[in-house]
Design an enzyme around this catalytic site. Structure first.
Site, short mmCIF file in Angstrom:
data_model
loop_
_atom_site.label_atom_id
_atom_site.label_comp_id
_atom_site.label_asym_id
_atom_site.label_seq_id
_atom_site.Cartn_x
_atom_site.Cartn_y
_atom_site.Cartn_z
N SER A 34 -9.81 1.82 2.56
CA SER A 34 -8.94 2.59 1.72
C SER A 34 -7.88 1.76 0.99
O SER A 34 -7.27 2.25 0.04
CB SER A 34 -8.22 3.66 2.55
OG SER A 34 -7.40 3.06 3.52
N LYS A 63 0.85 -1.19 0.00
CA LYS A 63 0.00 0.00 0.00
C LYS A 63 0.89 1.24 0.00
O LYS A 63 1.93 1.25 0.67
CB LYS A 63 -0.91 -0.02 1.23
CG LYS A 63 -1.95 1.07 1.26
CD LYS A 63 -2.91 0.90 2.46
CE LYS A 63 -3.98 1.98 2.50
NZ LYS A 63 -4.92 1.79 3.62
N SER A 77 -10.10 -0.55 6.71
CA SER A 77 -9.47 -0.42 5.39
C SER A 77 -8.74 -1.64 4.85
O SER A 77 -8.36 -1.63 3.68
CB SER A 77 -8.50 0.75 5.40
OG SER A 77 -9.20 1.95 5.21
N1 GLN Z 1 -13.29 4.23 5.92
C1 GLN Z 1 -12.73 4.63 7.18
C2 GLN Z 1 -12.30 6.06 7.11
O1 GLN Z 1 -12.47 6.67 6.10
C3 GLN Z 1 -11.60 3.72 7.55
C4 GLN Z 1 -10.38 4.01 6.78
C5 GLN Z 1 -9.22 3.17 7.22
O2 GLN Z 1 -9.36 2.13 7.85
N2 GLN Z 1 -8.04 3.65 6.92
O3 GLN Z 1 -11.79 6.61 8.04
#
Ligand code: GLN
Length: 486
Positions: A154, A79, A178
Site C-alpha cells: 500500500s 506516507k 506494504s
Molecule cells: N496487501 C496487504 C493487504 O492488503 C498488505 C498491506 C499492508 O502491508 N499494509 O492487507
C-alpha cells in the site's frame, strides 16, 4: 549530477561542505514534483511552504558549524497514514479527507529533531489495505518505470516518489508487505523492521499486531541512516521494545564470509514469473561469490500464511476502524434523523469498497460462533508459522526469497479479483505474522524493463545482519543505479 538523484549520504556531504543548501535542494525537489506528479501522482498533499521553512532552519543549523545529523536538510516524504501536526493526514480515505492531527507521530518527531525537511504526504491504498495503490480515494499512483502499471502498495506513493526522485527518501508502513512489495515494484530499497523496533505512536492503525513503520530509500546506506533516526523505544507505544539500537550504518560491510543463508523451497513456486525466478537465483549466486554459504531451509506452514493473515488482519482492522463513526474524526454524514443513521451513513459514504470488505470479513471472523473456527485457529497457525522461522534461524543467519511473484502488473489487472490481489503478497506476509524484519532491494529487471525485488529476512532485531548482506550485494551489483525514464 542532478542533486535530486543523489542519496542522503551524498547530499549530507554536500550540505556539510556548503556545496549546496537545503533550500536549493528543497526547491529542486519541489520542481521535480511539479514535473512528475501529473504522470505518477505519488502525493496526496505537498507542503511547499512548510518545507521551505524547515529547509531554512536546516541551513541555519548547517551554517552554524554545529555537528549536523545525516538527515539535516534532506527532503523526506511521509506516507499519509503518519500523523503530522497541522498537516492533513487522510490515509487516502474520504472519511479522513479533512483530518488534521493535533500531534506528530513519534517517527515524524524523530525525523524532525534530526533536521529533516518534510516535503509532503504520499498516496496509499485506503487505510493501507491493498497491494497496488489503486484503493486510494484520491486516485491511483502510477509506476515511474511504466505509467500503465501499478507501483505496488500500500505504500505505493512513497515508493514511486523515491524512484522518481520526487523526494530523497520516504517512510512507509508494512502490515503484510506494504513497504517491501512497492519497493520491489519501483526498484528501490524498503525495510520492514522487527515488530517493536520502531514506535507506531501516531501511525493510523490497520492491524496492530502486524503494523510496522519503515524506510523506503534509494539504497541500503540510506535505509540504514533512516533506521538510525526512527528506531528505539518510545514510552508512547507500549509495543516498542526496550532493546538498544545499534548504529545501522556501521553494519554495512562488503564481505559475506561465514554468513549462512537459507533458501526456502516454499518460496519458489509454480506460477511464479520465470524472469523473477532467474533474477533471484542469480542474486543468490552473487551472495555465494561474496562468501555466503547457502542451504535449504523449510517453512512448511507458508501455504497457510495468506489465509491466516486475512483472518487476523481483517479482525484487527474491524476493531481499529470502529472509531471512524463521524463523532470524533473526519467526515460526518448529514443531515441524518438519528445517531444510528449518522453512524451508518458516515461509514457508508466514508469508506471505500475494499475497506468495507475487510470490515465485514473481520467482523464475521470475530463474531460469536465463528471466533473459535476462524480467529482462534488463525492465532494457532500464526504460532506455527513463527516456529517455522525459529527453527530455520537455528541453522542460518538470513533467509533469501523473491519479494513478489511477479514484477509490477498493469493498472486494473487485479482490481476485479480480490483473491488475485491478495496473492501478490504471498512472499511478504509470513514476515509480519512472525514479527521478523525483512528488506527488499532491486536484483534485476525484466525484459520489459521492470524492476525485480529480492527479499532478505532476518532474526528478530537482526536488522544489522540484513543490512550488512544487502549492502554487500548492492556493492557487487549495479541494479540500484538504474533510473526510470520519467
Ligand atoms: N496487501 C496487504 C493487504 O492488503 C498488505 C498491506 C499492508 O502491508 N499494509 O492487507
Amino acid at each position: 549530477m542532478d542533486p535530486t538523484q543523489l542519496t542522503i549520504h551524498e547530499l549530507h556531504g554536500q550540505l556539510k561542505n556548503h556545496k549546496t543548501t537545503s533550500r536549493a535542494l528543497t526547491r529542486l525537489i519541489l520542481d521535480r514534483i511539479k514535473s512528475v506528479e501529473p504522470k505518477i501522482h505519488a502525493y496526496t498533499t505537498v507542503t511547499p511552504e512548510a518545507a521551505m521553512a524547515q529547509a531554512e532552519a536546516a541551513d541555519q543549523w548547517l551554517q552554524s558549524g554545529r555537528p549536523a545529523h545525516p538527515l539535516t536538510g534532506i527532503p523526506i516524504a511521509l506516507k499519509d497514514n503518519l500523523c503530522t501536526q497541522g498537516i492533513r493526514t487522510t490515509c487516502s480515505s474520504k472519511i479522513l479527507e479533512n483530518f488534521i492531527p493535533p500531534y506528530n507521530a513519534t517517527v515524524v518527531r524523530r525525523l524532525n529533531e534530526a533536521g529533516a525537511v518534510f516535503i509532503g504526504k504520499t498516496n496509499m491504498d485506503e487505510f493501507a489495505m491493498g497491494s497496488s495503490t489503486e484503493n486510494s480515494a484520491f486516485g491511483l499512483t502510477a509506476n515511474p518505470w511504466d505509467v500503465s502499471r501499478i507501483p505496488g502498495g500500500s505504500s505505493g506513493g512513497s515508493a514511486a516518489a523515491v524512484a522518481a526522485d520526487a523526494c530523497i527518501s520516504a517512510l512507509g508502513s508494512d502490515t503484510g508487505g506494504s513497504i517491501r512489495q512497492p519497493a520491489a515494484m519501483c526498484g528501490v530499497v524498503g525495510l520492514k523492521p522487527t515488530y517493536g523496533r520502531v514506535s507506531r505512536y501516531g501511525l493510523v492503525a490497520f492491524a496492530s499486531s502486524l503494523d510496522q513503520i519503515g524506510p523506503i530509500a534509494k539504497n541500503v546506506t540510506d535505509c540504514a541512516l533512516m533506521m538510525n533516526a526512527i528506531s528505539g523505544h518510545d514510552s508512547y507505544d507500549s509495543t516498542s521494545a526496550e532493546i538498544p539500537v545499534p548504529d545501522f550504518a556501521r553494519a554495512l560491510d562488503r564481505n559475506l564470509t561465514g554468513m549462512r543463508i537459507g533458501i526456502p523451497k516454499e518460496y519458489f513456486i509454480d506460477g511464479m514469473d520465470s524472469e523473477v525466478l532467474h533474477a533471484v537465483k542469480e542474486a543468490i549466486r552473487v551472495m555465494e561469490k561474496l562468501g555466503a554459504k547457502t542451504q535449504d531451509v523449510f517453512l512448511p506452514h507458508t501455504e497457510y500464511a495468506i489465509a491466516t493473515y486475512y483472518i487476523l488482519a481483517t479482525a484487527e482492522a474491524s476493531s481499529n476502524l470502529a472509531r471512524y463513526d463521524g463523532v470524533k474524526y473526519g467526515h460526518r454524514a448529514k443531515p441524518t434523523k438519528d445517531l444510528l443513521e449518522m453512524y451508518m451513513k458516515t461509514r457508508q459514504d466514508g469508506f471505500g469498497p475494499e475497506v468495507k470488505r475487510r470490515i465485514m470479513l473481520g467482523t464475521y471472523a470475530l463474531s460469536s460462533g465463528y471466533y473459535d473456527a476462524y480467529y482462534r485457529k488463525a492465532q494457532c497457525v500464526r504460532t506455527l508459522i513463527k516456529s517455522d522461522f525459529d527453527e530455520a534461524f537455528k541453522q542460518v543467519d538470513l533467509i533469501v526469497t523473491p519479494t513478489a511473484p511477479t514484477a509490477a502488473f498493469k493498472i486494473g489487472e487485479k482490481t476485479q479479483d480480490p483473491l488475485q490481489m491478495y496473492l501478490s503478497d504471498i512472499f511478504t506476509i509470513s514476515v509480519n505474522i512472525a514479527g521478523i524484519p525483512a528488506l527488499s532491494m532491486p536484483c534485476g529487471f525484466t525484459k520489459a524493463g521492470l524492476p525485480i525485488g529480492l527479499q532478505i529476512m532476518g532474526r528478530p532485531f537482526a536488522e544489522e545482519t540484513i543490512l550488512h548482506a544487502a549492502y554487500a550485494f548492492e556493492q557487487a551489483t549495479e541494479w540500484h543505479k538504474r533510473k526510470p525514464n520519467i
